[in-house]
Structures are given as C-alpha cells and as structure tokens.
Design an enzyme around this catalytic site. Structure first.
Site, mmCIF file in Angstrom:
data_model
loop_
_atom_site.group_PDB
_atom_site.id
_atom_site.type_symbol
_atom_site.label_atom_id
_atom_site.label_comp_id
_atom_site.label_asym_id
_atom_site.label_seq_id
_atom_site.Cartn_x
_atom_site.Cartn_y
_atom_site.Cartn_z
ATOM 1 N N ARG A 257 62.141 48.100 95.999
ATOM 2 C CA ARG A 257 61.524 47.602 97.251
ATOM 3 C C ARG A 257 60.080 47.150 97.066
ATOM 4 O O ARG A 257 59.249 47.277 97.985
ATOM 5 C CB ARG A 257 61.570 48.670 98.354
ATOM 6 C CG ARG A 257 62.934 49.097 98.758
ATOM 7 C CD ARG A 257 63.741 47.986 99.417
ATOM 8 N NE ARG A 257 65.077 48.465 99.662
ATOM 9 C CZ ARG A 257 66.077 48.376 98.760
ATOM 10 N NH1 ARG A 257 65.886 47.761 97.595
ATOM 11 N NH2 ARG A 257 67.263 48.850 99.024
ATOM 12 N N SER B 232 64.314 50.449 107.535
ATOM 13 C CA SER B 232 63.975 51.796 107.047
ATOM 14 C C SER B 232 62.460 51.922 106.949
ATOM 15 O O SER B 232 61.798 51.063 106.360
ATOM 16 C CB SER B 232 64.588 52.034 105.665
ATOM 17 O OG SER B 232 65.987 52.055 105.780
ATOM 18 N N GLU C 53 57.836 52.199 103.367
ATOM 19 C CA GLU C 53 58.341 50.883 102.961
ATOM 20 C C GLU C 53 57.756 49.817 103.889
ATOM 21 O O GLU C 53 57.412 48.713 103.468
ATOM 22 C CB GLU C 53 59.876 50.872 103.028
ATOM 23 C CG GLU C 53 60.473 49.563 102.594
ATOM 24 C CD GLU C 53 62.009 49.583 102.591
ATOM 25 O OE1 GLU C 53 62.597 50.649 102.336
ATOM 26 O OE2 GLU C 53 62.596 48.532 102.866
HETATM 27 C C1 FAD Z 1 67.338 45.917 111.268
HETATM 28 C C2 FAD Z 1 66.681 45.774 109.904
HETATM 29 C C3 FAD Z 1 67.433 46.045 108.767
HETATM 30 C C4 FAD Z 1 66.840 45.921 107.496
HETATM 31 N N1 FAD Z 1 67.615 46.180 106.384
HETATM 32 C C5 FAD Z 1 67.059 46.052 105.158
HETATM 33 C C6 FAD Z 1 67.848 46.309 103.982
HETATM 34 O O1 FAD Z 1 69.039 46.617 104.033
HETATM 35 N N2 FAD Z 1 67.232 46.187 102.776
HETATM 36 C C7 FAD Z 1 65.921 45.834 102.658
HETATM 37 O O2 FAD Z 1 65.421 45.739 101.524
HETATM 38 N N3 FAD Z 1 65.155 45.590 103.743
HETATM 39 C C8 FAD Z 1 65.696 45.695 104.986
HETATM 40 N N4 FAD Z 1 64.913 45.449 106.093
HETATM 41 C C9 FAD Z 1 63.483 45.155 105.945
HETATM 42 C C10 FAD Z 1 63.170 43.636 105.884
HETATM 43 O O3 FAD Z 1 64.140 42.912 106.595
HETATM 44 C C11 FAD Z 1 63.106 43.125 104.464
HETATM 45 O O4 FAD Z 1 62.094 43.804 103.765
HETATM 46 C C12 FAD Z 1 62.840 41.606 104.412
HETATM 47 O O5 FAD Z 1 63.223 41.133 103.155
HETATM 48 C C13 FAD Z 1 61.393 41.214 104.698
HETATM 49 O O6 FAD Z 1 61.321 39.802 104.765
HETATM 50 P P1 FAD Z 1 60.323 39.074 105.775
HETATM 51 O O7 FAD Z 1 60.413 37.614 105.550
HETATM 52 O O8 FAD Z 1 60.574 39.537 107.167
HETATM 53 O O9 FAD Z 1 58.925 39.610 105.243
HETATM 54 P P2 FAD Z 1 57.670 40.016 106.138
HETATM 55 O O10 FAD Z 1 57.994 41.278 106.870
HETATM 56 O O11 FAD Z 1 57.188 38.867 106.910
HETATM 57 O O12 FAD Z 1 56.600 40.344 104.986
HETATM 58 C C14 FAD Z 1 56.799 41.451 104.121
HETATM 59 C C15 FAD Z 1 55.819 41.320 102.939
HETATM 60 O O13 FAD Z 1 56.180 40.176 102.183
HETATM 61 C C16 FAD Z 1 55.089 39.260 102.132
HETATM 62 N N5 FAD Z 1 55.669 37.913 102.184
HETATM 63 C C17 FAD Z 1 56.591 37.426 103.065
HETATM 64 N N6 FAD Z 1 56.915 36.153 102.729
HETATM 65 C C18 FAD Z 1 56.167 35.848 101.635
HETATM 66 C C19 FAD Z 1 56.042 34.694 100.830
HETATM 67 N N7 FAD Z 1 56.754 33.579 101.042
HETATM 68 N N8 FAD Z 1 55.151 34.721 99.795
HETATM 69 C C20 FAD Z 1 54.412 35.834 99.545
HETATM 70 N N9 FAD Z 1 54.501 36.953 100.267
HETATM 71 C C21 FAD Z 1 55.372 36.969 101.303
HETATM 72 C C22 FAD Z 1 54.198 39.592 103.307
HETATM 73 O O14 FAD Z 1 52.857 39.216 103.046
HETATM 74 C C23 FAD Z 1 54.364 41.103 103.344
HETATM 75 O O15 FAD Z 1 53.553 41.706 102.356
HETATM 76 C C24 FAD Z 1 65.484 45.553 107.378
HETATM 77 C C25 FAD Z 1 64.736 45.267 108.531
HETATM 78 C C26 FAD Z 1 65.331 45.382 109.785
HETATM 79 C C27 FAD Z 1 64.521 45.043 111.003
#
Ligand code: FAD
Length: 325
Positions: free
Chosen positions: A182, A232, A309
């Site tokens: 992660r 999580s 996380e």
């Molecule tokens: C209902 C639910 C279920 C979930 N299930 C899972 C699961 O099964 N497994 C899991 O791993 N996660 C899970 N997550 C957490 C989340 O969805 C993941 O971590 C997801 O991949 C985050 O992507 P995001 O685009 O929303 O990132 P954001 O939340 O927008 O950003 C997260 C981090 O990534 C950075 N970031 C985002 N995009 C970029 C980019 N293009 N370049 C550089 N940095 C960037 C941001 O600066 C920040 O540090 C879940 C979340 C929810 C709400």
C-alpha cells in the site's frame, strides 16, 4: 497573510488561461469535502483539474513562481482532508488517454480505475479484474500500490511518465517506485504520475468477468455502499511468520471492541472494523479522535501498533511541496 491570500485575482485568471481550463474550472476556495469520498474537509486555496503534461508543468511553474504549497489528488478516495482546508493549490489529475499496443495499455493516470478495468475487459485484456470496485484513479492506485485478495497493481507496471516536483518529465520503471505494501516511493514525494503502461494478457474474458462479478458482490456485502468513507483506515499488519499472509487490521480491531466506537459524526462501520464511516457531518477532528481510540484499543489488547493507510491532507508547516502525511 499567506502567499495564497496575497495572490492577485489577475494571477488566478492567468493560471486558468495557462491551463486552458477556463476560469470556471480553476475553482477558488472549493471545499475538499467535494473532492474526497469521505466528504470531509475545508476549502482548498484553488483546485485545478489538469488534463495533460503541459498543463501540469504550467501548474507547477505557477505554484513555484508564487511560492505556494501544492499537492495532487486523483479520486480523493484515500484521503482525510482537514477541516481547516488546504491553504495551497490542488492539482487534480485528469489525464485520460488510452492506447492499446499488443497486450499492453498506456493510460492517462486520471482514468477511473474501475472504469478502466471494464474497458480492458471489453478489449479482451485480462489481469486487472481482481481489483474490481476499488474507487479512485489508476494513478492514485499506482502511487498507493492499491490491491486486494493478495494482488497489487504494481505487478502490472511496465513504465510510467512522471513529472518531478522540479518540472522534469521522466519515463521510469517499477524500480523507481520502490513499491511496498500500500505504498511507493512516490507517495507524498510531490511527483505527479501522468500516464502509465500496464502489461496485461489476452486471457479468457468470460472467466475474468466472473472474477469481476464476484469481487463486486463481495464489496457490496462488506463495504459501506451508502456512507462516505476512505476504505480501510489502517494497513494490515505484517505476517506473524515469514511466508504467511498479512494479519487483517480489521480482525484485531473487532476483537479489541472497535465496532461500537463513535466520535461525533464518525463511526466504525458495523460490518468492517477497519472502516470509518461519515454517518453525517463528521469533521476531520472526529475521524482523528476515533482513529486514535481504535489504535489505542489494539495497542492495549494486543501490544501491536497500527499505521494509517488513509492520508491526512493538511496545509504543510513549510510553504512548499507536497502536503500529505
Ligand atoms: C469503499 C472503498 C474501498 C476501497 N478499497 C480498496 C482496496 O480494496 N484496496 C486498496 O488498495 N484501496 C482501497 N481503497 C482506497 C483507495 O480507493 C485507493 O487507495 C485508491 O487507489 C486511491 O486512488 P485515488 O485516485 O482516489 O487517490 P487519492 O486518494 O486522490 O490520492 C492518494 C495519494 O495518491 C497521490 N496521487 C493520486 N494520484 C496521483 C498521481 N496521478 N500522481 C501522483 N500522486 C498521485 C495523492 O497525492 C495521495 O498521496 C478503497 C476506498 C474506498 C472508499
């Protein structure tokens, strides 16, 4: 007065024009609650959706030129934004090209990850179906090495185009990410992933479709469908012995009595002790207090230390660079 407060309106208009975004797209004082799945967070100085590398570079030049702190968001699904907001610029990654070359795809980091999975399966490319239902963008998934059911997105990475915080654009391989559970070296570093190449396979689309349906059903049963959350809250713990699986944080939290915990508008989800839900009007303070109680309960009961996380997005103490801890 911060550098942000003193940025003249003319500069905001120039930023909008430079990004070719239109002034209405560069939103001043937009609540971060609108940009995060937790639906929590005060205003960001300005929010700039960025659709290509040139616009991302101009964004960085603007931020550096005005001495403004900045950060980057994808889908905001792994973020707890502070009630006080973020006194800086937020780059929202919206790069969305898609090219298929043999069994590999080059995609813009701003693609919604789950929509991308559907799109790859439609083209007969399999591999990503294990991750069906993970919210957010594929760029966010890569930076956080998102995964589930023992698989991670890093397994598929061939290369990525990254814009360094100093404006240099580079193509890097998986080694540069130094992926961990992660996490990756890019998380919180201030580099922006613009696009990535994933190596997939010409597998059996029907079998992959079945895996996808099963994963989605599992999520519907175990995850909050109608309550805002960020997935999580804590990372699973390392395995007790080499070669074993990680120990689910949710199991320890449940045994430590976390499921009955609540602070203001934030509560532990009834079906999953490692998920904090916003049951209405939750503040970041509510969530942080609840998370601290959950950690303490596991410490008291098992002597184990959970680590977050979900990232806490707040204005950095220093005025430059990325802003998540
Ligand atoms: C209902 C639910 C279920 C979930 N299930 C899972 C699961 O099964 N497994 C899991 O791993 N996660 C899970 N997550 C957490 C989340 O969805 C993941 O971590 C997801 O991949 C985050 O992507 P995001 O685009 O929303 O990132 P954001 O939340 O927008 O950003 C997260 C981090 O990534 C950075 N970031 C985002 N995009 C970029 C980019 N293009 N370049 C550089 N940095 C960037 C941001 O600066 C920040 O540090 C879940 C979340 C929810 C709400």
């Amino acid at each position: 007065m911060s550098a942000l407060d003193s940025t003249p309106q003319a500069d905001w208009r120039r930023l909008a024009a430079d990004l070719a975004a239109g002034p209405d797209l560069v939103r001043v004082a937009q609540p971060l609650a609108d940009l995060t799945t937790f639906r929590i967070g005060g205003p960001a100085g300005a929010v700039c959706p960025v659709e290509n590398a040139a616009a991302a570079r101009r964004f960085l030049e603007f931020a550096h030129g005005h001495g403004l702190p900045w950060t980057c968001l994808g889908g905001g699904s792994n973020i707890l934004a502070d009630d006080a907001g973020y006194a800086g610029l937020v780059l929202v990654v919206r790069t969305r090209q898609l090219e298929v070359a043999g069994d590999a795809i080059r995609v813009g980091a701003g693609w919604d990850f789950d929509t991308l999975i559907v799109e790859t399966l439609r083209r007969g490319l399999t591999g990503l179906e294990f991750a069906s239902g993970i919210p957010g963008t594929v760029g966010g998934a890569l930076v956080g090495n998102a995964g589930c059911y023992g698989r991670e997105i890093s397994e598929f990475l061939r290369e990525a185009t990254v814009l360094r915080a100093d404006g240099r654009q580079e193509i890097v391989g998986p080694d540069d990410f130094a992926f961990e559970y992660r996490s990756s070296a890019l998380k919180g570093r201030g580099d922006v992933v613009l696009d990535l190449v994933l190596a997939l396979a010409r597998g059996d689309p029907a079998a992959a479709g079945e895996v996808r349906a099963a994963r989605l059903a599992d999520r519907r049963a175990k995850h909050p469908c109608n309550l805002p959350c960020a997935g999580s809250y804590f990372k699973n713990l390392p395995p007790a012995r080499a070669g074993e699986h990680r120990r689910p944080a949710g199991r320890l939290l449940e045994a430590a009595g976390a499921k009955s915990m609540r602070e203001g508008g934030a509560a532990v989800f009834a079906k999953h002790a490692n998920i904090i839900v916003n049951i209405g009007g939750a503040t970041s303070g509510d969530v942080l207090r609840l998370a601290a109680r959950m950690k303490q309960a596991v410490r008291d009961r098992f002597g184990e230390e959970l680590s977050e996380e979900v990232l806490h997005l707040a204005t950095p103490a220093a005025s430059q660079g990325p802003a998540v801890d």
